[in-house]
Scaffold this motif. Structure first.
Motif, mmCIF file in Angstrom:
data_model
loop_
_atom_site.group_PDB
_atom_site.id
_atom_site.type_symbol
_atom_site.label_atom_id
_atom_site.label_comp_id
_atom_site.label_asym_id
_atom_site.label_seq_id
_atom_site.Cartn_x
_atom_site.Cartn_y
_atom_site.Cartn_z
ATOM 1 N N GLY A 42 0.793 -1.224 0.000
ATOM 2 C CA GLY A 42 0.000 0.000 0.000
ATOM 3 C C GLY A 42 0.823 1.271 0.000
ATOM 4 N N GLN A 43 2.166 1.166 0.068
ATOM 5 C CA GLN A 43 3.021 2.349 0.141
ATOM 6 C C GLN A 43 2.837 3.236 -1.089
ATOM 7 O OE1 GLN A 43 5.823 3.346 -1.722
ATOM 8 N NE2 GLN A 43 7.016 4.607 -0.323
ATOM 9 N N ARG A 44 2.880 4.566 -0.865
ATOM 10 C CA ARG A 44 2.800 5.538 -1.961
ATOM 11 C C ARG A 44 4.131 6.265 -2.082
ATOM 12 N NH1 ARG A 44 -1.900 9.507 -1.369
ATOM 13 N NH2 ARG A 44 -1.947 9.537 -3.659
ATOM 14 N N ALA A 45 4.395 6.781 -3.276
ATOM 15 C CA ALA A 45 5.697 7.380 -3.568
ATOM 16 C C ALA A 45 5.983 8.630 -2.733
ATOM 17 C CB ALA A 45 5.783 7.714 -5.052
ATOM 18 N N ILE A 68 2.647 -0.206 11.339
ATOM 19 C CA ILE A 68 2.105 0.216 10.042
ATOM 20 C C ILE A 68 0.777 0.940 10.230
ATOM 21 C CG2 ILE A 68 1.231 -0.611 7.815
ATOM 22 C CD1 ILE A 68 3.168 -2.998 8.098
ATOM 23 N N PHE A 69 -0.087 0.361 11.041
ATOM 24 C CA PHE A 69 -1.396 0.939 11.310
ATOM 25 C C PHE A 69 -1.414 1.470 12.742
ATOM 26 C CE2 PHE A 69 -1.898 -2.657 8.383
ATOM 27 C CZ PHE A 69 -2.460 -2.029 7.285
ATOM 28 N N ASN A 97 -10.357 8.142 7.133
ATOM 29 C CA ASN A 97 -11.620 8.750 7.546
ATOM 30 C C ASN A 97 -12.779 7.792 7.289
ATOM 31 O OD1 ASN A 97 -12.732 9.343 4.733
ATOM 32 N ND2 ASN A 97 -10.791 10.498 4.668
ATOM 33 N N TYR A 98 -13.988 8.249 7.475
ATOM 34 C CA TYR A 98 -15.156 7.370 7.358
ATOM 35 C C TYR A 98 -15.438 6.923 5.919
ATOM 36 C CZ TYR A 98 -17.766 11.539 5.830
ATOM 37 O OH TYR A 98 -18.199 12.652 5.154
ATOM 38 N N LEU A 99 -14.671 7.452 4.955
ATOM 39 C CA LEU A 99 -14.789 7.017 3.559
ATOM 40 C C LEU A 99 -13.668 6.061 3.171
ATOM 41 C CD1 LEU A 99 -15.685 10.467 1.920
ATOM 42 C CD2 LEU A 99 -17.255 8.631 2.576
ATOM 43 N N SER A 100 -12.786 5.729 4.111
ATOM 44 C CA SER A 100 -11.601 4.918 3.806
ATOM 45 C C SER A 100 -11.885 3.432 3.981
ATOM 46 C CB SER A 100 -10.448 5.309 4.735
ATOM 47 O OG SER A 100 -10.143 6.681 4.619
ATOM 48 N N ALA A 101 -11.418 2.641 2.963
ATOM 49 C CA ALA A 101 -11.630 1.191 3.034
ATOM 50 C C ALA A 101 -10.448 0.382 2.531
ATOM 51 C CB ALA A 101 -12.891 0.800 2.258
ATOM 52 N N ASP A 102 -9.477 1.023 1.841
ATOM 53 C CA ASP A 102 -8.358 0.236 1.308
ATOM 54 C C ASP A 102 -7.133 0.386 2.204
ATOM 55 O OD1 ASP A 102 -6.321 2.261 0.064
ATOM 56 O OD2 ASP A 102 -8.285 2.975 -0.595
ATOM 57 N N TRP A 103 -6.235 -0.603 2.120
ATOM 58 C CA TRP A 103 -5.088 -0.664 3.010
ATOM 59 C C TRP A 103 -4.156 0.539 2.835
ATOM 60 C CZ3 TRP A 103 -6.299 -3.431 6.756
ATOM 61 C CH2 TRP A 103 -6.951 -4.664 6.621
ATOM 62 N N THR A 104 -4.091 1.097 1.647
ATOM 63 C CA THR A 104 -3.239 2.257 1.431
ATOM 64 C C THR A 104 -3.636 3.396 2.365
ATOM 65 O OG1 THR A 104 -2.741 1.742 -0.875
ATOM 66 C CG2 THR A 104 -2.597 4.044 -0.233
ATOM 67 N N GLU A 105 -4.899 3.728 2.408
ATOM 68 C CA GLU A 105 -5.379 4.849 3.213
ATOM 69 C C GLU A 105 -5.421 4.536 4.706
ATOM 70 O OE1 GLU A 105 -9.050 6.470 1.838
ATOM 71 O OE2 GLU A 105 -8.447 6.450 -0.249
ATOM 72 N N LEU A 106 -5.547 3.273 5.047
ATOM 73 C CA LEU A 106 -5.646 2.904 6.456
ATOM 74 C C LEU A 106 -4.297 2.944 7.175
ATOM 75 C CD1 LEU A 106 -8.202 -0.055 6.249
ATOM 76 C CD2 LEU A 106 -8.636 2.323 6.868
ATOM 77 N N ARG A 107 -3.200 2.918 6.425
ATOM 78 C CA ARG A 107 -1.872 2.967 7.046
ATOM 79 C C ARG A 107 -1.604 4.360 7.631
ATOM 80 N NH1 ARG A 107 1.913 3.089 3.729
ATOM 81 N NH2 ARG A 107 0.483 3.933 2.153
ATOM 82 N N ALA A 108 -0.868 4.400 8.737
ATOM 83 C CA ALA A 108 -0.632 5.667 9.431
ATOM 84 C C ALA A 108 0.354 6.573 8.701
ATOM 85 C CB ALA A 108 -0.139 5.407 10.850
#
Length: 384
Positions: free
Chosen positions: A143-146, A255-256, A351-362
């Motif tokens: 799920g890491q982003r650049a 991670i989370f 947030n309350y619209l988040s569901a994928d592992w990318t966004e759930l990571r801290a």
């Protein structure tokens, strides 16, 4: 005076040698000429300080003085340190030493601080003394982003960190006192749709309300700088936010918010779950937090840090400008506050619209300047 006999009269004054006179019935008056008596006092301090004796300036430490043999009130003053005051008794013909270790205002504020405080509008905050850590995420993390560059950060100053996101009720207090029409009914739901500029205006208002020097320098409606020495309210930095979300209350960064497991624990926070089915494109079919949209702050279990809602509810503005510049090897990241300028600011957290592992990571972050329905903020401030 006895009319028939001579009388012995003794006169004493602290710091002087007393005298005795024999007074007869014929004497109309008696006078004394007291001679001062002295002792020595050597005054030293770390760091050097101005010396006041009985409120009168007498020099800087180290200093050696001949003083009247009596009790003196010694006051030591130097910028950035707490006043040191002590009563010292000097005796005739004796040498005395007064050596003082001054306490910095920084150390005093930290030692006098409470682990938990509630501010003037009822917001609870927790004290954190950060440790060295790496923010961002490695390229091989799922799920890491650049834009999640790895960056070594360290901290020299403890902070108070908001236990929850700023609520609509808190924000309405700000708007009411600033004669701004409230944007919503006061409630315990997190405020949202506020811009970064509006969030920092709230911080400065709260600082002034409590007699603290504002952290942000604002010209009109634009932030033109900030005062790093201030202990006024501000937005948390990205580094502070990640420390609380990933490290506080744990043996190592995770991670989370809840840990390293790619599995959401029960009551972990307000996310895009089964209760949001029909209102979002992607939802967590095996998780139910009970709210289709945002929830009242503090509705879920405290996290390992002890604070609430770092996962879900609304994402949060942080202090830093957004930048894609790669960290430099010799970069000084002590009390890191991000780039000095940039076109937009960082938003942290799911947030309350988040569901994928990318966004759930801290370590996940986005960028914006304008308010969004899924973005709010929480506050922080330095303790010293």
């Amino acid at each position: 005076v006895n009319a028939s006999f001579d009388t012995e009269v003794k006169y004493e004054l602290e710091g002087y040698r007393g005298q005795t006179r024999i007074v007869s019935a014929l004497d109309r008056s008696v006078s004394f000429d007291l001679q001062p008596i002295f002792g020595q006092l050597e005054i030293s301090s770390t760091p050097s300080a101005e010396v006041f004796i009985g409120g009168k300036y007498t020099g800087r430490t180290p200093i050696q003085l001949d003083l009247p043999a009596k009790q003196h009130v010694i006051t030591l003053l130097t910028e950035g340190y707490m006043e040191k005051k002590k009563k010292v008794t000097v005796r005739e013909g004796e040498s005395h030493k007064f050596d003082a270790q001054l306490v910095s205002q920084k150390d005093y504020r930290l030692s006098a601080s409470e682990p938990h405080v509630t501010n003037s509008i009822g917001m609870s905050m927790t004290r954190f003394r950060h440790k060295h850590m790496t923010i961002g995420a490695p390229r091989n993390q799922k799920g890491q982003r650049a834009n999640e560059h790895l960056r070594e950060v360290d901290f020299s100053r403890a902070i108070y960190f908001g236990d929850t996101e700023v609520t609509q009720a808190h924000y309405n207090t700000f708007q009411t006192e600033k004669n701004i029409a409230p944007r919503a009914d006061p409630s315990e739901y997190p405020v949202h749709s506020v811009s970064w500029q509006e969030a920092v205006a709230f911080c400065n208002w709260l600082s002034l309300r409590e007699g603290l020097t504002p952290f942000y320098e604002i010209d009109g409606f634009k932030v033109i700088g900030f005062d790093k020495s201030s202990i006024g309210y501000r937005l948390p930095t990205e580094a502070e936010w990640e420390y609380v979300a990933r490290y506080a209350g744990k043996k190592k960064p995770t991670i989370f918010v809840w840990g390293d497991e790619y599995e959401i624990p029960e009551n972990a926070g307000n996310l895009a779950d089964i209760s949001a089915k029909g209102t979002v494109k992607i939802y967590l079919a095996d998780y139910n937090d009970g709210y289709a949209e945002s929830a009242p702050v503090g509705s879920y279990d405290p996290e390992p840090s002890g604070v609430l809602d770092m996962s879900g509810n609304v994402s949060e503005w942080v202090h830093d400008f957004y930048s894609l510049a790669l960290p430099e090897n010799k970069e000084n990241n002590l009390d890191y506050m991000g780039a000095e300028f940039g076109p937009s600011h960082i938003v942290k957290g799911s947030n309350y619209l988040s569901a994928d592992w990318t966004e759930l990571r801290a370590s996940f972050k986005e960028t914006s300047n304008d308010g969004r329905i899924d973005v709010g903020f929480r506050i922080a401030r330095f303790i010293h």
